[in-house]
Enzyme design. Structure first.
Site, PDB file in Angstrom:
ATOM      1  N   GLU A   1       8.665  -4.805  10.696  1.00 60.32           N
ATOM      2  CA  GLU A   1       9.148  -3.515  10.175  1.00 60.32           C
ATOM      3  C   GLU A   1       9.757  -2.683  11.304  1.00 60.32           C
ATOM      4  O   GLU A   1       9.136  -2.510  12.368  1.00 60.32           O
ATOM      5  CB  GLU A   1       8.005  -2.735   9.491  1.00 60.32           C
ATOM      6  CG  GLU A   1       8.510  -1.391   8.947  1.00 60.32           C
ATOM      7  CD  GLU A   1       7.582  -0.697   7.968  1.00 60.32           C
ATOM      8  OE1 GLU A   1       6.561  -1.305   7.563  1.00 60.32           O
ATOM      9  OE2 GLU A   1       7.879   0.455   7.620  1.00 60.32           O
TER      10      GLU A   1
ATOM     11  N   ASP B   1       0.844  -1.204   0.000  1.00 54.52           N
ATOM     12  CA  ASP B   1       0.000   0.000   0.000  1.00 54.52           C
ATOM     13  C   ASP B   1       0.879   1.253   0.000  1.00 54.52           C
ATOM     14  O   ASP B   1       0.389   2.378  -0.129  1.00 54.52           O
ATOM     15  CB  ASP B   1      -0.988  -0.011   1.178  1.00 54.52           C
ATOM     16  CG  ASP B   1      -0.288  -0.021   2.526  1.00 54.52           C
ATOM     17  OD1 ASP B   1       0.951  -0.151   2.573  1.00 54.52           O
ATOM     18  OD2 ASP B   1      -0.994   0.103   3.553  1.00 54.52           O
ATOM     19  N   SER B   2       2.206   1.045   0.071  1.00 53.17           N
ATOM     20  CA  SER B   2       3.138   2.160  -0.121  1.00 53.17           C
ATOM     21  C   SER B   2       2.946   2.768  -1.506  1.00 53.17           C
ATOM     22  O   SER B   2       3.422   3.881  -1.760  1.00 53.17           O
ATOM     23  CB  SER B   2       4.588   1.691   0.054  1.00 53.17           C
ATOM     24  OG  SER B   2       4.843   0.546  -0.725  1.00 53.17           O
TER      25      SER B   2
ATOM     26  N   LYS C   1      -1.103  -9.546   3.026  1.00 51.19           N
ATOM     27  CA  LYS C   1      -0.412  -9.044   4.230  1.00 51.19           C
ATOM     28  C   LYS C   1      -1.320  -8.053   4.931  1.00 51.19           C
ATOM     29  O   LYS C   1      -1.975  -7.246   4.273  1.00 51.19           O
ATOM     30  CB  LYS C   1       0.894  -8.374   3.799  1.00 51.19           C
ATOM     31  CG  LYS C   1       1.602  -7.621   4.901  1.00 51.19           C
ATOM     32  CD  LYS C   1       2.982  -7.181   4.487  1.00 51.19           C
ATOM     33  CE  LYS C   1       3.033  -5.825   3.822  1.00 51.19           C
ATOM     34  NZ  LYS C   1       2.508  -4.709   4.608  1.00 51.19           N
TER      35      LYS C   1
ATOM     36  N   GLU D   1      -1.490  -5.439   8.566  1.00 50.11           N
ATOM     37  CA  GLU D   1      -0.780  -4.869   9.710  1.00 50.11           C
ATOM     38  C   GLU D   1      -1.511  -5.286  10.981  1.00 50.11           C
ATOM     39  O   GLU D   1      -2.701  -5.015  11.133  1.00 50.11           O
ATOM     40  CB  GLU D   1      -0.715  -3.343   9.566  1.00 50.11           C
ATOM     41  CG  GLU D   1       0.093  -2.938   8.342  1.00 50.11           C
ATOM     42  CD  GLU D   1       0.264  -1.432   8.172  1.00 50.11           C
ATOM     43  OE1 GLU D   1      -0.071  -0.662   9.102  1.00 50.11           O
ATOM     44  OE2 GLU D   1       0.734  -1.030   7.094  1.00 50.11           O
TER      45      GLU D   1
ATOM     46  N   ASP E   1      -1.243  -6.364  -0.444  1.00 52.61           N
ATOM     47  CA  ASP E   1      -1.266  -5.644   0.840  1.00 52.61           C
ATOM     48  C   ASP E   1      -2.689  -5.153   1.122  1.00 52.61           C
ATOM     49  O   ASP E   1      -3.245  -4.377   0.338  1.00 52.61           O
ATOM     50  CB  ASP E   1      -0.311  -4.439   0.716  1.00 52.61           C
ATOM     51  CG  ASP E   1       0.277  -4.032   2.046  1.00 52.61           C
ATOM     52  OD1 ASP E   1      -0.050  -4.669   3.069  1.00 52.61           O
ATOM     53  OD2 ASP E   1       1.066  -3.078   2.056  1.00 52.61           O
TER      54      ASP E   1
HETATM   55  O1  KIV Z   1       3.525  -1.160   1.754  1.00 48.47           O
HETATM   56  C1  KIV Z   1       4.707  -1.504   1.818  1.00 48.47           C
HETATM   57  O2  KIV Z   1       5.535  -1.199   0.950  1.00 48.47           O
HETATM   58  C2  KIV Z   1       5.116  -2.296   2.974  1.00 48.47           C
HETATM   59  C3  KIV Z   1       6.578  -2.510   3.160  1.00 48.47           C
HETATM   60  C4  KIV Z   1       7.174  -1.331   3.831  1.00 48.47           C
HETATM   61  C5  KIV Z   1       6.851  -3.744   3.925  1.00 48.47           C
HETATM   62  O3  KIV Z   1       4.308  -2.712   3.731  1.00 48.47           O
END
Ligand code: KIV
Length: 287
Positions: free
Chosen positions: A201, A64-65, A132, A134, A103
């Site tokens: 992280e 989600d970055s 993934k 959080e 994500d």
């Molecule tokens: O969204 C992302 O890029 C991440 C990484 C920092 C692990 O979750």
């Protein structure tokens, strides 16, 4: 940036053993067993996925970055499910054999029902190998519900960018004994709830080592020290796009300079009428 090994050889010149064929959860577990480090990068588009697949990157994360790296937003919380699924599908088309991780964006796993529904979307619409999310201890039931529904989960622990406000900013986690103990407890709880992978992280290596010893699954680190079985970097940080990067980031390239050089050459060619030339023209059929 030239990164060298302990004997001074540039890593770009060192032979590596890429795992061949489709990378599965089984491949990653074998890599953990055989102590073969797992390289992982974020990726957000089809052409880049094609390049990364040829470099033997076994794991790609459509993070989600993307909200910050691709859209220029100030936080990852602006990524939506539709946006993430669209990008993830593109990455899968470019890299059919990688282990692909989607994500779960902010708010998409607030309840067991929404987590299962959105996790299923990643699997059926974007063909991911796992999702993934959080996590902290409160996500035990959600991870359990997802894994019971057949959705492979990577539990992301430590610094949780979607909860930066609640965590008091983008802070290193696990630096005090109680925080470290909590991270170990969270890791064990997530694995007991069914998580197949952990991602830590911004965690000190001492804490990662405790977690690696406490769980049987591959542990991936993002600024979490050499004890982790694998390491992930945000592609744009690694390629030199980001001006401000966390201390654990190493820049392995300067892509913006290459883009700027090509774009400047193009502008000069247009302005000086060096481009386009006759060979670029479409002819007309003589009649
Ligand atoms: O969204 C992302 O890029 C991440 C990484 C920092 C692990 O979750």
């Amino acid at each position: 940036m030239t990164v060298t090994s302990v004997d001074g050889t540039p890593t770009s010149q060192m032979p590596v053993q890429h795992p061949a064929g489709k990378i599965t959860l089984g491949t990653l577990k074998t890599m953990r067993q055989q102590q073969q480090p797992i390289a992982m990068l974020t990726c957000y588009d089809f052409p880049t996925a094609k390049i990364l697949a040829t470099c033997g990157v076994p794991v790609l994360l459509v993070g989600d970055s993307a909200a910050t790296t691709v859209l220029g937003e100030s936080s990852t919380i602006y990524a939506t499910m539709d946006f993430m699924v669209l990008l993830t599908r593109a990455v899968r088309r470019g890299a059919p054999d990688v282990f692909l991780m989607g994500d779960m964006p902010f708010g998409s796993y607030a309840t067991e029902e929404s987590a299962v529904c959105n996790g299923k979307r990643f699997l059926t619409e974007a063909d991911v190998d796992c999702v993934k999310l959080e996590c902290d201890l409160r996500h035990e039931k959600i991870v359990r519900a997802m894994t019971m529904a057949g959705i492979p989960v990577c539990a992301h622990l430590g610094l949780l960018p979607q909860r930066a406000v609640q965590q008091g900013g983008y802070r290193y986690q696990g630096r005090t004994e109680p925080e470290a103990d909590r991270l170990v407890r969270e890791s064990v709880a997530m694995v007991q709830a069914g998580a197949e992978l952990l991602l830590l992280e911004a965690v000190p290596d001492r804490v990662s080592r405790r977690i690696v010893e406490a769980v049987g699954c591959p542990v991936l680190g993002c600024g979490a020290g050499p004890s982790c079985h694998g390491h992930v970097l945000v592609l744009h940080d690694m390629l030199g796009y980001s001006e401000k990067v966390p201390r654990f980031v190493e820049r392995f390239g300067t892509v913006p300079a290459a883009v700027a050089e090509a774009a400047s050459a193009y502008v000069r060619a247009v302005e000086t009428r060096a481009y386009p030339q006759v060979r670029h023209e479409y002819g007309v059929k003589e009649s």
